[in-house]
Design an enzyme around this catalytic site. Structure first.
Site, PDB file in Angstrom:
ATOM      1  N   ASP A 158       9.870   3.208  -0.147  1.00 38.87           N
ATOM      2  CA  ASP A 158       9.175   2.330   0.787  1.00 38.87           C
ATOM      3  C   ASP A 158       9.860   2.413   2.151  1.00 38.87           C
ATOM      4  OD1 ASP A 158       7.263   0.443   1.562  1.00 38.87           O
ATOM      5  OD2 ASP A 158       7.521  -0.699  -0.282  1.00 38.87           O
ATOM      6  N   ASP A 191       5.858   6.061   0.256  1.00 38.13           N
ATOM      7  CA  ASP A 191       5.022   4.886   0.530  1.00 38.13           C
ATOM      8  C   ASP A 191       4.935   4.692   2.042  1.00 38.13           C
ATOM      9  OD1 ASP A 191       3.404   2.865  -0.397  1.00 38.13           O
ATOM     10  OD2 ASP A 191       4.999   1.378  -0.371  1.00 38.13           O
ATOM     11  N   ASP A 221      -1.717  -1.521   1.905  1.00 37.64           N
ATOM     12  CA  ASP A 221      -1.677  -1.939   0.513  1.00 37.64           C
ATOM     13  C   ASP A 221      -3.058  -2.343   0.008  1.00 37.64           C
ATOM     14  OD1 ASP A 221       1.031  -1.556   0.432  1.00 37.64           O
ATOM     15  OD2 ASP A 221       1.555  -3.677   0.602  1.00 37.64           O
TER      16      ASP A 221
END
Length: 458
Positions: A158, A191, A221
């Site tokens: 991430d 991500d 998301d």
């Protein structure tokens, strides 16, 4: 009967075709780690459990994937997301929250591997993760070494707590290099949604990620609602060309089974994610699957499209003027033992495309101009998608909507005759010439495999 030489020659030609295909796709398109030759499939803890994760939960999910048969259908990655971290030791190595994972990550990884599954982990490229746990910034090599020692098969990186776009892109590269240096094959899931959020970021993930990642997120998301699904789908248009074995555009975790959408909407999502070659990562509590939702994610015919070895992902080929009716299609490997096809790959060097084709006999053929993915294709998977809130009649024009979209500069085409198989009803719909009509329910799809019976040109 076929002679010994004939059999050997046929086997050699098939081996040559496969070797050429995988050499170019793996060496040109993607991160050079030999992984993700098809989109990864599995489960992630985040969308349903957030930080409420534990060793017992992960083991129960692993057990379910095996007992339900999902492992054997390809759902092999069991991915722990954020909130497992617990600081660093005196030597700077990341530690595990022993209240949540009392046996440690190595033991949990062993449990998952003993089930015939793969072990996925999470970190963030900033000093902290998105939930304010220990991040990996500046500790790439140590963290990668820990993941490898614990038996990780996948890492999701991430990008929280990094203000600089350049620094974030640097972090993706550094962690990728560190993972490769461990010598353990670890699929690298980037991500990149945080990068897309930066208004000053002029370099979208699909422009650089194929060289650094096995998958990269293409939008924000996902949430368990129809609007979120549509936003992600809309942002998947015109980037299909970067996907190939070794790298896939990630449309985010599936929401099928989370409970806030209709069966039709979940079926539409699963069909489109499969056709577009997105990873198929379950995000619900799989232990509580409803039968109707389980049937969606376990449809072997739809999964086969996602995992098709040709590796040419789907694209939008037709849209009605009001935007409510769409046709999405991808060429697939010939079904039912067919062999009349020509495979095209693209070499990218200094922004110049060098194209060639290889036919089923291993013969190299000059290719059409840039912009086409497939020559003389016989088999396609197609999704007719109704975005409207009422049922609508679709007329699929085979030449314009399908074959004309994937051929370059063809001469006038004769009639196109195809067989059509409904992948959700698991039945043959019949033989059609030039077009066929079908009514599609609201927020739903018809997903079919189509095989051409007539040759378009010699």
């Amino acid at each position: 009967t076929q002679s010994t030489w004939g059999r050997h020659r046929s086997q050699l030609m098939k081996a040559l075709l496969v070797a050429v295909f995988f050499f170019f796709t793996s060496s040109v398109h993607a991160l050079d780690n030999g992984l993700a030759l098809t989109p990864p499939m599995g489960w992630s803890s985040w969308n349903s459990f957030y930080c409420d994760i534990s060793e017992d939960l992960v083991k129960e999910v692993a057990d379910f994937l095996v007992d339900s048969g999902l492992r054997d259908q390809g759902y092999t990655y069991v991915n722990i997301d954020d909130c497992w971290e617990a600081g660093r030791d005196e030597n700077g190595y990341i530690q595990v929250d022993t209240k949540k994972f009392p046996s440690g990550m190595k033991a949990l990884g062993d449990y998952i591997h003993n089930k015939g599954l793969k072990f996925g982990m999470y970190t963030s490229s900033g000093p902290l993760t998105c939930q304010n746990y220990t991040g990996s910034y500046g500790n790439w090599e140590k963290d990668a070494q820990s993941y490898a020692e614990w038996g990780a098969d996948l890492l999701k990186l991430d990008t929280c707590w990094q203000d600089s776009v350049e620094d974030t892109q640097y972090s993706f590269r550094m962690m990728g290099d560190a993972l490769n240096a461990t010598g353990r094959p670890i699929l690298y899931l980037c991500d990149t949604d945080e990068l897309i959020l930066r208004v000053n970021n002029k370099h979208q993930p699909w422009e650089w990620a194929p060289k650094q990642c096995n998958t990269a997120r293409i939008w924000f998301d996902i949430y368990d609602d129809w609007v979120s699904t549509m936003e992600i789908l809309d942002h998947s248009v015109n980037i299909e060309h970067v996907a190939a074995p070794g790298y896939w555009n990630d449309m985010d975790i599936l929401t099928v089974g989370m409970g806030k959408q209709t069966t039709s909407e979940y079926r539409a999502q699963f069909s489109l994610w499969s056709l577009l070659g997105s990873p198929l990562i379950l995000g619900n509590d799989v232990r509580k699957f409803k039968d109707v939702d389980f049937k969606i994610i376990s449809n072997s015919e739809v999964i086969a499209v996602n995992q098709d070895l040709l590796g040419v992902t789907g694209r939008l080929t037709s849209r009605s003027p009001d935007g409510s009716k769409e046709v999405w299609a991808r060429p697939i490997m010939p079904q039912n033992g067919g062999s009349s096809y020509q495979l095209k790959q693209t070499l990218k060097s200094h922004n110049k495309d060098i194209k060639f084709t290889v036919d089923a006999k291993g013969k190299m053929i000059p290719a059409c101009p840039a912009g086409n993915d497939y020559v003389n294709a016989t088999d396609f998977s197609i999704v007719l998608f109704n975005r409207a809130t009422e049922a609508q009649l679709f007329t699929l024009h085979l030449q314009k909507d399908i074959y004309g979209n994937f051929l370059c500069c063809p001469p006038p085409m004769p009639d196109v005759t195809v067989t059509v198989r409904d992948l959700w009803a698991h039945e043959e719909l019949g033989v059609f010439t030039n077009w066929f009509n079908v009514t599609v329910a609201p927020h739903d799809v018809l997903m079919v495999n189509m095989r051409r019976l007539t040759q378009l040109y010699l």
